[in-house]
Motif scaffolding. Structure first.
Motif, mmCIF file in Angstrom:
data_model
loop_
_atom_site.group_PDB
_atom_site.id
_atom_site.type_symbol
_atom_site.label_atom_id
_atom_site.label_comp_id
_atom_site.label_asym_id
_atom_site.label_seq_id
_atom_site.Cartn_x
_atom_site.Cartn_y
_atom_site.Cartn_z
ATOM 1 N N HIS A 102 29.940 -60.962 -54.171
ATOM 2 C CA HIS A 102 29.578 -59.544 -54.257
ATOM 3 C C HIS A 102 30.013 -58.717 -53.049
ATOM 4 C CE1 HIS A 102 25.511 -59.912 -52.104
ATOM 5 N NE2 HIS A 102 25.868 -61.159 -52.291
ATOM 6 N N GLY A 103 31.120 -59.121 -52.448
ATOM 7 C CA GLY A 103 31.760 -58.324 -51.405
ATOM 8 C C GLY A 103 33.133 -57.893 -51.890
ATOM 9 N N ARG A 104 33.957 -57.410 -50.992
ATOM 10 C CA ARG A 104 35.315 -56.956 -51.346
ATOM 11 C C ARG A 104 36.145 -58.079 -51.970
ATOM 12 N NH1 ARG A 104 36.802 -52.400 -51.765
ATOM 13 N NH2 ARG A 104 38.926 -53.137 -51.984
ATOM 14 N N GLU A 105 35.814 -59.325 -51.636
ATOM 15 C CA GLU A 105 36.580 -60.448 -52.166
ATOM 16 C C GLU A 105 36.570 -60.508 -53.686
ATOM 17 O OE1 GLU A 105 32.510 -61.707 -52.441
ATOM 18 O OE2 GLU A 105 33.557 -60.861 -50.716
ATOM 19 N N GLN A 106 35.535 -59.941 -54.313
ATOM 20 C CA GLN A 106 35.437 -60.020 -55.770
ATOM 21 C C GLN A 106 36.598 -59.314 -56.458
ATOM 22 O OE1 GLN A 106 31.620 -58.055 -56.589
ATOM 23 N NE2 GLN A 106 32.713 -56.436 -57.641
ATOM 24 N N PHE A 107 37.275 -58.401 -55.765
ATOM 25 C CA PHE A 107 38.373 -57.670 -56.381
ATOM 26 C C PHE A 107 39.637 -58.513 -56.521
ATOM 27 C CE2 PHE A 107 35.701 -54.247 -54.495
ATOM 28 C CZ PHE A 107 35.131 -53.861 -55.692
ATOM 29 N N GLY A 108 39.666 -59.655 -55.879
ATOM 30 C CA GLY A 108 40.754 -60.600 -56.099
ATOM 31 C C GLY A 108 40.689 -61.223 -57.481
ATOM 32 N N LEU A 109 39.552 -61.048 -58.164
ATOM 33 C CA LEU A 109 39.365 -61.617 -59.500
ATOM 34 C C LEU A 109 39.612 -60.614 -60.625
ATOM 35 C CD1 LEU A 109 36.202 -63.794 -58.790
ATOM 36 C CD2 LEU A 109 38.512 -64.610 -59.331
ATOM 37 N N LEU A 110 40.048 -59.416 -60.293
ATOM 38 C CA LEU A 110 40.363 -58.440 -61.336
ATOM 39 C C LEU A 110 41.473 -58.981 -62.236
ATOM 40 C CD1 LEU A 110 40.286 -55.229 -59.150
ATOM 41 C CD2 LEU A 110 38.722 -55.745 -61.048
ATOM 42 N N ALA A 111 41.389 -58.669 -63.515
ATOM 43 C CA ALA A 111 42.359 -59.194 -64.487
ATOM 44 C C ALA A 111 43.788 -58.810 -64.122
ATOM 45 C CB ALA A 111 42.017 -58.696 -65.893
ATOM 46 N N ASP A 112 43.984 -57.613 -63.599
ATOM 47 C CA ASP A 112 45.356 -57.210 -63.278
ATOM 48 C C ASP A 112 45.886 -57.865 -62.007
ATOM 49 O OD1 ASP A 112 44.003 -55.747 -61.353
ATOM 50 O OD2 ASP A 112 44.770 -53.805 -61.971
ATOM 51 N N GLU A 113 45.053 -58.677 -61.370
ATOM 52 C CA GLU A 113 45.469 -59.444 -60.192
ATOM 53 C C GLU A 113 45.762 -60.913 -60.537
ATOM 54 O OE1 GLU A 113 45.972 -58.251 -57.188
ATOM 55 O OE2 GLU A 113 45.161 -56.254 -57.470
ATOM 56 N N ALA A 114 45.671 -61.256 -61.824
ATOM 57 C CA ALA A 114 45.795 -62.651 -62.245
ATOM 58 C C ALA A 114 47.187 -63.234 -62.062
ATOM 59 C CB ALA A 114 45.357 -62.815 -63.699
ATOM 60 N N GLY A 128 31.603 -51.055 -59.777
ATOM 61 C CA GLY A 128 31.477 -49.660 -60.169
ATOM 62 C C GLY A 128 31.752 -48.689 -59.035
ATOM 63 N N TRP A 129 31.364 -49.055 -57.825
ATOM 64 C CA TRP A 129 31.635 -48.194 -56.668
ATOM 65 C C TRP A 129 33.132 -47.938 -56.516
ATOM 66 C CZ3 TRP A 129 28.292 -51.392 -52.769
ATOM 67 C CH2 TRP A 129 26.935 -51.116 -52.967
ATOM 68 N N ASP A 130 33.937 -48.918 -56.913
ATOM 69 C CA ASP A 130 35.389 -48.776 -56.801
ATOM 70 C C ASP A 130 36.042 -48.386 -58.127
ATOM 71 O OD1 ASP A 130 36.749 -50.705 -54.124
ATOM 72 O OD2 ASP A 130 34.733 -49.898 -54.243
ATOM 73 N N GLY A 131 35.212 -48.020 -59.112
ATOM 74 C CA GLY A 131 35.739 -47.533 -60.376
ATOM 75 C C GLY A 131 36.079 -48.601 -61.396
#
Length: 157
Positions: free
Chosen positions: A75-87, A116-119
């Protein structure tokens, strides 16, 4: 020089905190109800070291307690490495590790509030990542069930 030595000693001791907690669990007579790993880093690439550590520690725990429920909450910034468009591309190894955790029956959650904070919405993550409404609430729910919390901290601490 003394300050440098102290900082080095403190950073090395914090790196082994999770290992020490796992060692204590492995020495126990009975299995814990479950284990939840918490990851909260300010580094988009932190899952590159964190997920392999989760895999290693989980393998040790499952060797001793084969049916042990294990979960991960990022639940930190690292979670954005798991976005589908980063796969694909640079984050592909992180996604491969995340899928392997799911294949090993380890639940993987990210924080919907932080997303959600990052859209971002739950639809921005692949199916193998559960988007919890709140990372801290997800951890609290696991702890209320009796899970042991193990906080992973990166090499900068």
């Amino acid at each position: 020089m003394r300050l440098f030595s102290l900082i080095l000693l403190l950073s090395l001791s914090s790196l082994s905190m999770a290992d020490t907690q796992v060692d204590r669990l492995l020495e126990a007579d009975d299995a814990p109800v479950g284990v939840v790993f918490e990851i909260i880093e300010d580094d988009d690439d932190a899952l590159g070291w964190a997920l392999p550590k989760v895999a290693r520690l989980s393998a040790q725990l499952r060797k001793r307690f084969p049916e042990l429920p294990i979960a991960v909450v990022s639940h930190g910034r690292e979670q954005f490495g798991l976005l589908a468009d980063e796969a694909e591309g640079l984050m592909a190894p992180i996604h491969d590790k995340a899928q392997k955790l799911r294949d090993d029956d380890i639940d993987l959650h990210v924080c919907g509030v932080h997303a959600g904070w990052d859209g971002y919405t739950p639809e921005d993550y692949p199916a193998y990542v559960d988007v919890s409404p709140s990372g801290p609430a997800q951890i609290r729910d696991y702890r209320n069930l009796g899970f042991v919390l193990i906080v992973l901290q990166g090499p900068d601490y």
